[in-house]
Design a protein around this motif. Sequence first.
Motif, short mmCIF file in Angstrom:
data_model
loop_
_atom_site.label_atom_id
_atom_site.label_comp_id
_atom_site.label_asym_id
_atom_site.label_seq_id
_atom_site.Cartn_x
_atom_site.Cartn_y
_atom_site.Cartn_z
N GLU A 49 13.12 -1.45 -6.90
CA GLU A 49 12.22 -2.86 -6.54
C GLU A 49 10.94 -2.22 -6.04
N GLU A 50 9.92 -2.79 -6.67
CA GLU A 50 8.57 -2.60 -5.81
C GLU A 50 8.34 -3.54 -4.56
N MET A 51 7.76 -2.97 -3.54
CA MET A 51 7.68 -3.65 -2.28
C MET A 51 6.22 -3.77 -1.73
N THR A 52 5.58 -4.71 -1.53
CA THR A 52 4.16 -4.74 -0.96
C THR A 52 3.88 -3.79 0.12
N ILE A 53 4.90 -3.87 1.30
CA ILE A 53 4.68 -3.47 2.43
C ILE A 53 4.78 -1.84 2.36
N VAL A 54 5.61 -1.24 1.41
CA VAL A 54 5.63 0.02 0.93
C VAL A 54 4.44 0.72 0.48
N LYS A 55 3.80 -0.35 -0.55
CA LYS A 55 2.56 0.01 -1.30
C LYS A 55 1.61 0.28 -0.20
N SER A 56 1.41 -0.67 0.75
CA SER A 56 0.36 -0.56 1.72
C SER A 56 0.56 0.62 2.61
N VAL A 57 1.53 1.05 2.96
CA VAL A 57 1.67 2.28 3.88
C VAL A 57 1.41 3.59 2.86
N ALA A 58 1.82 3.52 1.61
CA ALA A 58 1.65 4.59 0.76
C ALA A 58 0.04 4.68 0.77
N HIS A 59 -0.56 3.57 0.40
CA HIS A 59 -2.10 3.46 0.16
C HIS A 59 -2.69 4.03 1.55
N SER A 60 -2.12 3.62 2.64
CA SER A 60 -2.84 4.12 3.91
C SER A 60 -2.60 5.88 3.84
N HIS A 61 -1.53 6.48 3.54
CA HIS A 61 -1.69 7.79 3.39
C HIS A 61 -2.55 8.32 2.33
N THR A 62 -2.55 7.84 1.23
CA THR A 62 -3.36 8.34 0.07
C THR A 62 -4.79 8.48 0.58
N ASP A 63 -5.18 7.32 1.17
CA ASP A 63 -6.51 7.37 1.92
C ASP A 63 -6.66 8.50 2.78
N TYR A 64 -5.90 8.77 3.45
CA TYR A 64 -5.81 9.80 4.63
C TYR A 64 -6.03 10.89 3.76
N MET A 65 -5.32 11.29 2.91
CA MET A 65 -5.19 12.66 1.99
C MET A 65 -6.59 12.79 1.49
N VAL A 66 -7.18 11.40 0.89
CA VAL A 66 -8.46 11.74 0.21
C VAL A 66 -9.39 12.04 1.29
N ASP A 67 -9.52 11.37 2.37
CA ASP A 67 -10.57 11.76 3.46
C ASP A 67 -10.53 12.99 4.02
N ASN A 68 -9.35 13.68 4.13
CA ASN A 68 -9.15 14.91 4.64
C ASN A 68 -9.12 16.05 3.36
N ASP A 69 -9.09 15.62 2.14
CA ASP A 69 -9.19 16.49 1.08
C ASP A 69 -8.17 17.77 1.12
N GLN A 70 -6.93 16.95 1.49
CA GLN A 70 -5.45 17.78 1.53
C GLN A 70 -4.51 17.09 1.43
N VAL A 71 -3.64 17.82 0.34
CA VAL A 71 -2.26 16.97 0.02
C VAL A 71 -1.41 17.35 1.24
N SER A 72 -0.81 16.35 1.86
CA SER A 72 0.03 16.63 3.17
C SER A 72 1.03 15.48 3.26
N HIS A 73 1.86 15.65 4.37
CA HIS A 73 2.98 14.83 4.91
C HIS A 73 2.68 14.37 6.10
N HIS A 74 1.30 14.73 6.86
CA HIS A 74 0.89 14.49 8.03
C HIS A 74 1.30 13.03 8.26
N ASN A 75 1.97 12.70 9.51
CA ASN A 75 2.19 11.54 10.04
C ASN A 75 3.17 10.73 9.35
#
Length: 165
Positions: free
Chosen positions: A66-92
Amino acid sequence: MKLFTNLPFMVFLVVFSLSSCTTDNLDDKAETMELSLINPEKKAIEVEILELLNNHRLSLGLNPLEEMTIVKSVAHSHTDYMVDNDQVSHHNFFTRSDYLKSKAGAKKVSENVAFGYSSAEAVVRAWIRSEAHKENLEGDYTNFDISAEKNAEGRWYFTNIFIQK
């Protein structure tokens, strides 16, 4: 001839540099990120990825997630982090995991990340071909969601988070 000898190694290196995964059992104590949670609109590529992942799970007799809004929001936060740093990672990762455990009732959290794939089919196919990523997407989870964002050059970055409640 030497190029052909090194070709399998180069292919292996490229595949594993374009996608990655993690689970709760990793030890990373250098977490400093604060989550900036929002409720982003779903993109067509995200909807398609979730459908492909659930279709794969169903084909194996596994429960759909099942999709879950809070999970999407957390995923979005990390994807923005990766885009901002131009690096794929599991940081944080543990910041995200701990947040989902405290706010979403998650007992277990894992994630797959990737970048550079231009279609839902391509990123899902790459995750299925990678044993560690496949283990996450076929795992004993109840919920998931994804974020896909493009960088300034138009390359996609992906964060797919799975939780077990």
